[in-house]
Design a protein around this motif. Structure first.
Motif, PDB file in Angstrom:
ATOM      1  N   LEU A 165       0.813  -1.221   0.000  1.00  0.00           N
ATOM      2  CA  LEU A 165       0.000   0.000   0.000  1.00  0.00           C
ATOM      3  C   LEU A 165       0.845   1.269   0.000  1.00  0.00           C
ATOM      4  O   LEU A 165       0.380   2.339   0.404  1.00  0.00           O
ATOM      5  CB  LEU A 165      -1.010   0.000   1.172  1.00  0.00           C
ATOM      6  N   GLN A 166       2.072   1.121  -0.493  1.00  0.00           N
ATOM      7  CA  GLN A 166       2.949   2.285  -0.664  1.00  0.00           C
ATOM      8  C   GLN A 166       2.603   2.959  -1.996  1.00  0.00           C
ATOM      9  O   GLN A 166       2.199   2.300  -2.958  1.00  0.00           O
ATOM     10  CB  GLN A 166       4.420   1.860  -0.674  1.00  0.00           C
ATOM     11  N   ARG A 167       2.804   4.283  -2.042  1.00  0.00           N
ATOM     12  CA  ARG A 167       2.526   5.054  -3.262  1.00  0.00           C
ATOM     13  C   ARG A 167       3.397   4.582  -4.414  1.00  0.00           C
ATOM     14  O   ARG A 167       4.579   4.335  -4.246  1.00  0.00           O
ATOM     15  CB  ARG A 167       2.929   6.523  -3.046  1.00  0.00           C
ATOM     16  N   LEU A 168       2.780   4.541  -5.589  1.00  0.00           N
ATOM     17  CA  LEU A 168       3.523   4.328  -6.822  1.00  0.00           C
ATOM     18  C   LEU A 168       3.597   5.672  -7.563  1.00  0.00           C
ATOM     19  O   LEU A 168       2.818   6.583  -7.268  1.00  0.00           O
ATOM     20  CB  LEU A 168       2.824   3.263  -7.670  1.00  0.00           C
ATOM     21  N   PRO A 169       4.515   5.809  -8.515  1.00  0.00           N
ATOM     22  CA  PRO A 169       4.723   7.124  -9.144  1.00  0.00           C
ATOM     23  C   PRO A 169       3.700   7.468 -10.226  1.00  0.00           C
ATOM     24  O   PRO A 169       3.903   8.408 -10.976  1.00  0.00           O
ATOM     25  CB  PRO A 169       6.134   7.007  -9.736  1.00  0.00           C
ATOM     26  N   TYR A 170       2.630   6.714 -10.318  1.00  0.00           N
ATOM     27  CA  TYR A 170       1.578   7.013 -11.284  1.00  0.00           C
ATOM     28  C   TYR A 170       0.224   6.931 -10.589  1.00  0.00           C
ATOM     29  O   TYR A 170       0.124   6.455  -9.461  1.00  0.00           O
ATOM     30  CB  TYR A 170       1.652   6.076 -12.495  1.00  0.00           C
ATOM     31  N   ARG A 171      -0.800   7.416 -11.275  1.00  0.00           N
ATOM     32  CA  ARG A 171      -2.092   7.615 -10.623  1.00  0.00           C
ATOM     33  C   ARG A 171      -3.205   6.792 -11.262  1.00  0.00           C
ATOM     34  O   ARG A 171      -3.156   6.480 -12.442  1.00  0.00           O
ATOM     35  CB  ARG A 171      -2.457   9.107 -10.655  1.00  0.00           C
ATOM     36  N   SER A 172      -4.199   6.490 -10.424  1.00  0.00           N
ATOM     37  CA  SER A 172      -5.382   5.766 -10.876  1.00  0.00           C
ATOM     38  C   SER A 172      -6.629   6.578 -10.574  1.00  0.00           C
ATOM     39  O   SER A 172      -6.630   7.447  -9.698  1.00  0.00           O
ATOM     40  CB  SER A 172      -5.464   4.397 -10.192  1.00  0.00           C
ATOM     41  N   LEU A 173      -7.683   6.230 -11.262  1.00  0.00           N
ATOM     42  CA  LEU A 173      -8.928   6.993 -11.197  1.00  0.00           C
ATOM     43  C   LEU A 173      -9.758   6.653  -9.963  1.00  0.00           C
ATOM     44  O   LEU A 173      -9.890   5.500  -9.586  1.00  0.00           O
ATOM     45  CB  LEU A 173      -9.755   6.669 -12.442  1.00  0.00           C
ATOM     46  N   GLN A 174     -10.319   7.709  -9.373  1.00  0.00           N
ATOM     47  CA  GLN A 174     -11.412   7.596  -8.407  1.00  0.00           C
ATOM     48  C   GLN A 174     -12.558   8.400  -8.984  1.00  0.00           C
ATOM     49  O   GLN A 174     -12.349   9.516  -9.456  1.00  0.00           O
ATOM     50  CB  GLN A 174     -10.992   8.223  -7.075  1.00  0.00           C
ATOM     51  N   LEU A 175     -13.761   7.845  -8.956  1.00  0.00           N
ATOM     52  CA  LEU A 175     -14.905   8.493  -9.587  1.00  0.00           C
ATOM     53  C   LEU A 175     -15.997   8.720  -8.548  1.00  0.00           C
ATOM     54  O   LEU A 175     -16.506   7.767  -7.956  1.00  0.00           O
ATOM     55  CB  LEU A 175     -15.416   7.609 -10.728  1.00  0.00           C
ATOM     56  N   GLY A 176     -16.318   9.987  -8.315  1.00  0.00           N
ATOM     57  CA  GLY A 176     -17.377  10.344  -7.374  1.00  0.00           C
ATOM     58  C   GLY A 176     -18.687  10.550  -8.109  1.00  0.00           C
ATOM     59  O   GLY A 176     -18.729  11.255  -9.117  1.00  0.00           O
ATOM     60  N   LEU A 177     -19.737   9.934  -7.608  1.00  0.00           N
ATOM     61  CA  LEU A 177     -21.055  10.022  -8.240  1.00  0.00           C
ATOM     62  C   LEU A 177     -22.024  10.738  -7.309  1.00  0.00           C
ATOM     63  O   LEU A 177     -22.060  10.469  -6.110  1.00  0.00           O
ATOM     64  CB  LEU A 177     -21.597   8.618  -8.532  1.00  0.00           C
ATOM     65  N   SER A 178     -22.815  11.642  -7.872  1.00  0.00           N
ATOM     66  CA  SER A 178     -23.837  12.332  -7.085  1.00  0.00           C
ATOM     67  C   SER A 178     -25.082  12.519  -7.940  1.00  0.00           C
ATOM     68  O   SER A 178     -25.046  12.356  -9.157  1.00  0.00           O
ATOM     69  CB  SER A 178     -23.323  13.690  -6.584  1.00  0.00           C
ATOM     70  N   GLY A 179     -26.192  12.855  -7.288  1.00  0.00           N
ATOM     71  CA  GLY A 179     -27.425  13.163  -8.010  1.00  0.00           C
ATOM     72  C   GLY A 179     -27.843  12.069  -8.965  1.00  0.00           C
ATOM     73  O   GLY A 179     -27.996  10.906  -8.602  1.00  0.00           O
ATOM     74  N   GLU A 180     -28.011  12.460 -10.226  1.00  0.00           N
ATOM     75  CA  GLU A 180     -28.473  11.529 -11.252  1.00  0.00           C
ATOM     76  C   GLU A 180     -27.544  10.325 -11.388  1.00  0.00           C
ATOM     77  O   GLU A 180     -28.002   9.189 -11.593  1.00  0.00           O
ATOM     78  CB  GLU A 180     -28.576  12.266 -12.599  1.00  0.00           C
ATOM     79  N   ALA A 181     -26.237  10.557 -11.272  1.00  0.00           N
ATOM     80  CA  ALA A 181     -25.273   9.464 -11.445  1.00  0.00           C
ATOM     81  C   ALA A 181     -25.415   8.413 -10.350  1.00  0.00           C
ATOM     82  O   ALA A 181     -25.292   7.213 -10.625  1.00  0.00           O
ATOM     83  CB  ALA A 181     -23.850  10.016 -11.480  1.00  0.00           C
ATOM     84  N   VAL A 182     -25.676   8.828  -9.112  1.00  0.00           N
ATOM     85  CA  VAL A 182     -25.858   7.861  -8.019  1.00  0.00           C
ATOM     86  C   VAL A 182     -27.075   6.992  -8.298  1.00  0.00           C
ATOM     87  O   VAL A 182     -27.036   5.769  -8.140  1.00  0.00           O
ATOM     88  CB  VAL A 182     -26.015   8.579  -6.653  1.00  0.00           C
TER      89      VAL A 182
END
Length: 197
Positions: A125-142
């Protein structure tokens, strides 16, 4: 091959993508049993979905954090996931992507989804030098997520604990073999052009 700075890494099929969430047992267990989110699950709150299993493990502490004891793999339609990306806004202002801060704030206020690019994690669970997506959903998307996009919900808690035990015991090879198989999600440029930082 060198990893790009930002990429959606996920387990997916021709028609679905798997995302991860962690909940208290009163939400997680009925969701697993029924294959749908139960009535106590709030459709009027923002919910964050994570295509990266190891990022979810970082967030929920392998299913040991309070209120995150049940780890769910939620299989949703790719059509739904891509709808969310098309309608998403970055969760923070980025000069050059947004014309100005006020425009970004307006977009964020009205967008049914938001994107964060967070450092990917390794087995420790150590940081890697690249990033991954987190997607927040609200309203219609939820509502769409819960009522239209969700194809199935599976319990990942035992697997999370098993992998954690192997990592804690120093057997990283065995732990790695148990990880869900994730690869670069084939997102077309038009899906992500407005979501680059």
């Amino acid at each position: 091959m060198e990893e790009p700075q930002r990429r959606i890494r996920a387990a997916y099929t021709e028609s679905t993508i798997t995302v991860y969430q962690a909940y208290p047992t009163e939400i997680g267990l009925p969701a697993i049993r029924e294959g749908r989110f139960p009535a106590v699950w709030k459709r009027d709150r923002m919910t964050w979905i994570k295509p990266s299993f190891l990022w979810m493990m970082y967030r929920c502490g392998w299913g040991t954090k309070a209120g995150q004891e049940t780890v769910l793999a939620v299989e949703i339609t790719r059509d739904g996931f891509e709808w969310a990306l098309r309608h998403a806004c970055l969760s923070s202002y980025v000069h050059g992507v947004h014309p100005d801060r006020a425009t970004w704030q307006r977009q964020l206020k009205h967008a049914p989804a938001r994107v964060q690019w967070d450092p990917e994690r390794d087995l420790r669970l150590q940081r890697l030098p690249y990033r991954s997506l987190q997607l927040g959903l609200s309203g219609e998307a939820v509502r769409r997520y819960a009522d239209e996009w969700t194809v199935g919900i599976h319990d990942m808690t035992p697997l999370s604990h098993e992998i954690h035990a192997l990592v804690s015991g120093g057997d990283l090879d065995s732990a790695a073999r148990l990880l869900p198989e994730e690869g670069p999600y084939p997102a077309h440029d038009e899906l992500l052009v407005h979501l680059q930082e």
